[in-house]
Enzyme design. Structure first.
Site, PDB file in Angstrom:
ATOM      1  N   ASN A 102     -10.391   0.130   0.451  1.00 47.02           N
ATOM      2  CA  ASN A 102      -9.055   0.149   0.531  1.00 47.02           C
ATOM      3  C   ASN A 102      -8.717  -0.372  -0.749  1.00 47.02           C
ATOM      4  O   ASN A 102      -8.732  -1.495  -1.203  1.00 47.02           O
ATOM      5  CB  ASN A 102      -8.635  -0.548   1.571  1.00 47.02           C
ATOM      6  N   CYS A 133       0.593  -1.336   0.246  1.00 50.99           N
ATOM      7  CA  CYS A 133      -0.018  -0.061  -0.036  1.00 50.99           C
ATOM      8  C   CYS A 133       0.837   1.196   0.001  1.00 50.99           C
ATOM      9  O   CYS A 133       0.348   2.486  -0.147  1.00 50.99           O
ATOM     10  CB  CYS A 133      -0.833   0.115   1.234  1.00 50.99           C
ATOM     11  N   HIS A 165      -2.914   7.133   2.713  1.00 47.45           N
ATOM     12  CA  HIS A 165      -3.791   5.859   2.559  1.00 47.45           C
ATOM     13  C   HIS A 165      -4.672   5.483   2.952  1.00 47.45           C
ATOM     14  O   HIS A 165      -4.950   5.634   4.250  1.00 47.45           O
ATOM     15  CB  HIS A 165      -2.411   4.648   2.796  1.00 47.45           C
TER      16      HIS A 165
END
Length: 330
Positions: A287, A113, A257
């Site tokens: 996500n 990520c 993020h």
């Protein structure tokens, strides 16, 4: 002095919307509980014939349009993904083929990520060193194909999508010139077990046994991962602001993020970031791993939340463990 400036942003989200109702059924949960736990209302899923390169190329084209720049101007493509089209060639090479900018360097970065900031740092270094004048930096993930729909730690969180920016080197005549002021990268491989796909590589090749064991699915130890992540990203943000002599109240926008709505809220509270300065698309897209930061950045830019001269803070964390923070003057 040359400073790398973001000329345009772009994103792409697949058409198919996955509601909390659809996610909740295999988990045996009420849909509203998923929202309370994650802050997510829905996420997107790639069509059966869509691959990360398709989505990255679409996001890249939108970034090029925003930058008023043609694909022929690109000198390099740096792409973040941990769900590549195939083992090799790189997904970046497939994006290069789709965009038609033959001959330019193209490679992938795998930092989970945190990957977009790792890729942006690589492109920034190429520009500052004179290897490239204009780079396309993208992140694209199709995490849905490594999901176990019965695993509550992951199934309710992840979606598919892509984001991109066009980065160009420009002469900076003053310290207040627009561009990337700096990106700092970090990792701690001793905590690799907190989030991973354990099979499918050369250490544990695909076999009947790994398939039967579900070892090709993304697995995450959510609570310990998020506790570590919050501490790491908070420290990285503080260190970055201190290094560049910037106060938190000087930031026009903080783009992190999009891991989980509760994590975003907790990090913002610990840092003292007001809600109107925190970019958030977690409720609509979930996500999207390394694509989440450029998707959120694109939404903030197109929403008028970053004007010329504004300071924008970028931060991410992910598997590895990896984490990163960067500061940009828009």
């Amino acid at each position: 002095m040359i400073r790398s400036r973001i000329l345009g942003t772009g994103s792409y989200l697949p058409e198919r919307v996955i509601s909390n109702e659809e996610v909740a059924r295999p988990l045996g949960l009420a849909p509203d509980r998923i929202h309370r736990l994650t802050g997510i209302h829905e996420r997107r899923r790639a069509a059966p014939d869509e691959a990360p390169s398709d989505m990255a190329a679409a996001a890249g084209l939108r970034a090029l349009q925003a930058a008023e720049c043609g694909a022929s101007a690109i000198d390099a493509i740096v792409l973040s993904t941990t769900s590549p089209d195939m083992a090799f060639p790189s997904t970046a090479c497939h994006v290069q083929r789709r965009l038609g900018c033959r001959g330019v360097g193209a490679f992938d970065v795998a930092a989970s990520c945190s990957g977009f900031l790792y890729a942006l740092s690589m492109a920034d270094a190429m520009i500052r060193s004179g290897q490239a004048a204009t780079c396309l930096v993208a992140a694209a993930e199709v995490k849905s194909r490594s999901m176990d729909p019965t695993d509550g730690a992951t199934a309710m969180l992840f979606g598919d999508g892509a984001g991109a920016v066009v980065l160009r080197g420009e002469k900076a005549d003053s310290p207040r010139a627009s561009g990337i002021l700096g990106i700092r990268l970090y990792a701690d491989g001793s905590q690799h077990e907190l989030i991973r796909v354990s099979a499918g590589g050369s250490r544990r090749p695909a076999s009947q046994e790994t398939l039967a064991a579900g070892a090709h699915a993304l697995r995450m130890q959510g609570a310990p991962l998020f506790r570590v992540a919050i501490r790491r990203i908070e420290q990285a943000v503080h260190d970055t602001l201190k290094e560049f002599g910037v106060r938190l109240e000087e930031l026009a926008q903080v783009v992190l993020h999009q891991a989980n709505g509760r994590i975003l809220a907790q990090v913002a509270e610990r840092l003292g970031v007001p809600p109107d300065r925190l970019a958030s698309v977690i409720d609509r897209y979930g996500n999207t791993s390394s694509a989440s930061l450029p998707i959120a950045l694109d939404a903030a830019v197109r929403g008028g939340k970053a004007a010329a001269g504004d300071l924008v803070l970028l931060g991410s964390f992910g598997g590895g463990l990896t984490w990163a923070a960067g500061l940009v003057r828009w």
